[in-house]
Scaffold this motif. Structure first.
Motif, short mmCIF file in Angstrom:
data_model
loop_
_atom_site.label_atom_id
_atom_site.label_comp_id
_atom_site.label_asym_id
_atom_site.label_seq_id
_atom_site.Cartn_x
_atom_site.Cartn_y
_atom_site.Cartn_z
N LEU A 1 1.01 -1.29 -0.34
CA LEU A 1 -0.13 0.18 0.18
C LEU A 1 1.03 1.26 0.44
O LEU A 1 0.36 2.54 -0.76
CB LEU A 1 -1.15 0.10 0.77
CG LEU A 1 -1.89 -0.73 1.58
CD1 LEU A 1 -2.67 -0.84 2.23
CD2 LEU A 1 -2.57 -0.89 0.23
N LEU A 2 1.72 1.20 0.74
CA LEU A 2 3.03 2.31 0.79
C LEU A 2 3.44 2.67 -0.58
O LEU A 2 3.83 4.07 -0.55
CB LEU A 2 3.57 2.20 1.61
CG LEU A 2 3.26 2.19 2.98
CD1 LEU A 2 4.57 1.80 4.72
CD2 LEU A 2 2.88 3.60 3.55
N THR A 3 3.86 1.96 -1.23
CA THR A 3 4.66 1.97 -2.54
C THR A 3 3.93 2.37 -3.39
O THR A 3 4.12 2.82 -4.09
CB THR A 3 5.71 0.73 -2.97
OG1 THR A 3 4.62 -0.67 -2.67
CG2 THR A 3 6.32 0.50 -1.87
N VAL A 4 2.92 2.16 -3.79
CA VAL A 4 1.44 2.85 -4.54
C VAL A 4 1.79 4.17 -4.89
O VAL A 4 1.22 4.84 -5.64
CB VAL A 4 0.55 3.00 -4.27
CG1 VAL A 4 -0.90 3.22 -4.64
CG2 VAL A 4 -0.08 0.89 -4.70
N PRO A 5 1.45 5.03 -3.46
CA PRO A 5 1.70 6.78 -3.60
C PRO A 5 3.22 6.76 -4.20
O PRO A 5 3.41 8.29 -5.20
CB PRO A 5 1.67 7.12 -2.40
CG PRO A 5 0.71 6.64 -1.20
CD PRO A 5 0.95 4.76 -2.20
N VAL B 1 13.14 11.73 -4.28
CA VAL B 1 13.01 9.73 -3.54
C VAL B 1 13.76 9.29 -2.80
O VAL B 1 13.06 8.36 -1.91
CB VAL B 1 13.88 8.90 -4.77
CG1 VAL B 1 14.09 8.10 -4.62
CG2 VAL B 1 13.49 9.03 -6.33
N LEU B 2 14.69 9.89 -1.93
CA LEU B 2 15.27 9.54 -0.76
C LEU B 2 14.95 9.86 0.37
O LEU B 2 13.74 8.87 1.10
CB LEU B 2 16.44 10.87 -0.42
CG LEU B 2 18.23 9.72 -1.60
CD1 LEU B 2 18.81 10.79 -1.11
CD2 LEU B 2 18.28 8.34 -0.69
N GLY B 3 13.73 11.25 0.14
CA GLY B 3 12.68 11.49 1.17
C GLY B 3 11.62 11.30 1.35
O GLY B 3 10.98 10.48 2.16
N SER B 4 10.87 10.84 0.15
CA SER B 4 9.98 9.79 -0.26
C SER B 4 9.95 8.32 0.82
O SER B 4 8.91 7.39 0.67
CB SER B 4 8.67 9.70 -1.56
OG SER B 4 10.04 9.20 -2.41
N ALA B 5 11.74 7.61 -0.44
CA ALA B 5 11.84 6.49 0.32
C ALA B 5 11.61 6.45 1.83
O ALA B 5 10.86 5.82 2.32
CB ALA B 5 13.11 5.82 0.03
N SER C 1 15.47 0.01 -2.76
CA SER C 1 15.46 -0.93 -3.74
C SER C 1 13.80 -0.96 -4.43
O SER C 1 14.11 -0.98 -5.93
CB SER C 1 15.42 -2.56 -3.00
OG SER C 1 16.48 -2.29 -2.44
N TRP C 2 12.87 -0.75 -3.98
CA TRP C 2 11.45 -1.04 -4.90
C TRP C 2 11.64 0.28 -5.75
O TRP C 2 11.36 0.18 -7.07
CB TRP C 2 10.59 -0.08 -4.08
CG TRP C 2 9.69 -0.44 -4.78
CD1 TRP C 2 7.91 -1.39 -4.52
CD2 TRP C 2 8.15 0.66 -4.92
NE1 TRP C 2 7.30 -1.58 -4.94
CE2 TRP C 2 6.97 0.22 -6.19
CE3 TRP C 2 8.87 1.36 -5.20
CZ2 TRP C 2 6.82 0.83 -5.92
CZ3 TRP C 2 7.52 2.59 -5.69
CH2 TRP C 2 6.90 2.36 -6.43
#
Length: 357
Positions: A56-60, A80-84, A128-129
């Motif tokens: 679910l968290l990777t969908v946004p 990318v770093l911040g959102s990851a 990684s995702w």
């Protein structure tokens, strides 16, 4: 193969299939790892909930990355770093809550060090995702560009072939209409009508067959005979044509109307110059992996080199050579030589391709 290609073409469905497969694999690997320890059966629920939270968290993240796709590299890396890390932190909280509330029945650690280590581990998973997402997305973009380049090359190739094929029609029409006009002037109306009928049949065949497509050799011979019927009205008994085609090559695929300009060339430079007329022989056979087609005449021949004759011998020879090169690349040969005892000889070798029956 068709279903797999359809899946690849539907980018949205492809994402959800990979998303479901990836997180299912994550859960499976995590579960197999837990078997090495003495874990209670309820731990499987913890693993499933953790994988579902990651799903679910990777969908946004997908929709966020799509919005910043064209941003500058430095900004892209920061986002990318911040959102990851933010997603990993939320995931760690959810994972810890389900772990301690369900598996440990309310026991909580006294230190936040455990949460930090868990967040760091999940941060690497989210990175990684993200890396996989960008890698697959860039690969799809490269495939799209490659497809567009191939399509552009194919369209240019088809346009070239059409130009080469249709370039012959005005040349042939001029000769035929000029002959019909002459017959009308000398009151040979019946012959003129016959020529016009034959011309109509030949042009109908020409329009019904795409220049970029290949047709069986037997059908190509039929078109050739339509053309020769027109020429026989002009030359009467002075024109003799012999067709020698092995049965084994009747279904061989050849470029449509590639024989007509070669025969026209023989008639123009050989038969027309001989008071007693002459003979044109068309021979076709299967030799190894090639289809060999030979057009020869018994005319006076020429003294100039073969290469000069191809380039200066009118539209027919050069046009046919260019069409063969466009269709077969280096897998063909077009040889012009003297015929014995007199005349010219054109030999064409192309890959033997047979029509499916």
């Amino acid at each position: 193969m068709g279903r797999w290609q359809a899946l690849l073409d539907d980018r949205n469905r492809f994402f959800w299939v990979l998303q479901a497969a990836g997180w299912s694999g994550y859960a499976l690997v995590h579960y197999i790892g837990s078997l090495m320890h003495e874990m209670r059966d309820i731990y499987a629920i913890i693993i499933l909930l953790g994988a579902y939270a990651g799903f679910l968290l990777t969908v946004p993240l997908r929709y966020l990355y799509r919005q910043i796709w064209d941003s500058k590299p430095w900004f892209l890396i920061l986002v990318v770093l911040g959102s990851a890390y933010a997603s990993a932190s939320i995931w760690a909280v959810i994972d810890n809550a389900t772990y301690w509330e369900i598996y440990k029945f309310g026991f909580r650690p006294e230190s936040n060090w455990f949460y930090f280590k868990n967040t760091t581990a999940k941060f690497y998973i989210m990175l990684s995702w993200s890396g996989l997402y960008f890698g697959i997305k860039y690969y799809q973009m490269l495939q799209d560009e490659k497809q567009k380049a191939l399509m552009a090359t194919s369209m240019a190739h088809q346009a070239q072939l059409k130009m080469l094929r249709y370039q012959l029609n005005p040349h042939f029409l001029f000769n035929t209409l000029n002959a019909i006009s002459t017959l009308i002037l000398i009151k040979e109306n019946e012959l003129a009508n016959r020529m016009m009928t034959k011309l109509s049949s030949f042009l109908r065949f020409s329009l019904d067959n795409e220049p970029i497509k290949k047709i069986p050799l037997a059908r190509e011979i039929e078109a050739l005979m339509l053309y020769l019927d027109i020429e026989k009205v002009r030359f009467d008994e002075r024109l003799k044509v012999t067709i020698e085609v092995d049965e084994s090559v009747e279904n061989a695929l050849v470029p449509s109307l590639f024989l007509q300009p070669l025969i026209e060339n023989s008639i123009k430079y050989a038969i027309a110059k001989m008071e007693e007329g002459g003979e044109v022989i068309v021979h076709a056979e299967h030799e190894g992996e090639d289809l060999v087609v030979v057009i020869s005449d018994n005319g006076p021949g020429v003294k100039q080199p073969a290469d000069d004759l191809v380039n200066r011998g009118g539209v027919g020879l050069a046009n046919t050579r260019d069409r063969l090169q466009a269709l077969y690349g280096k897998r063909y040969s077009f040889t012009l030589s003297a015929n014995e005892p007199s005349g010219m000889r054109v030999e064409i070798r192309i890959p033997f391709e047979q029509v499916d029956l």
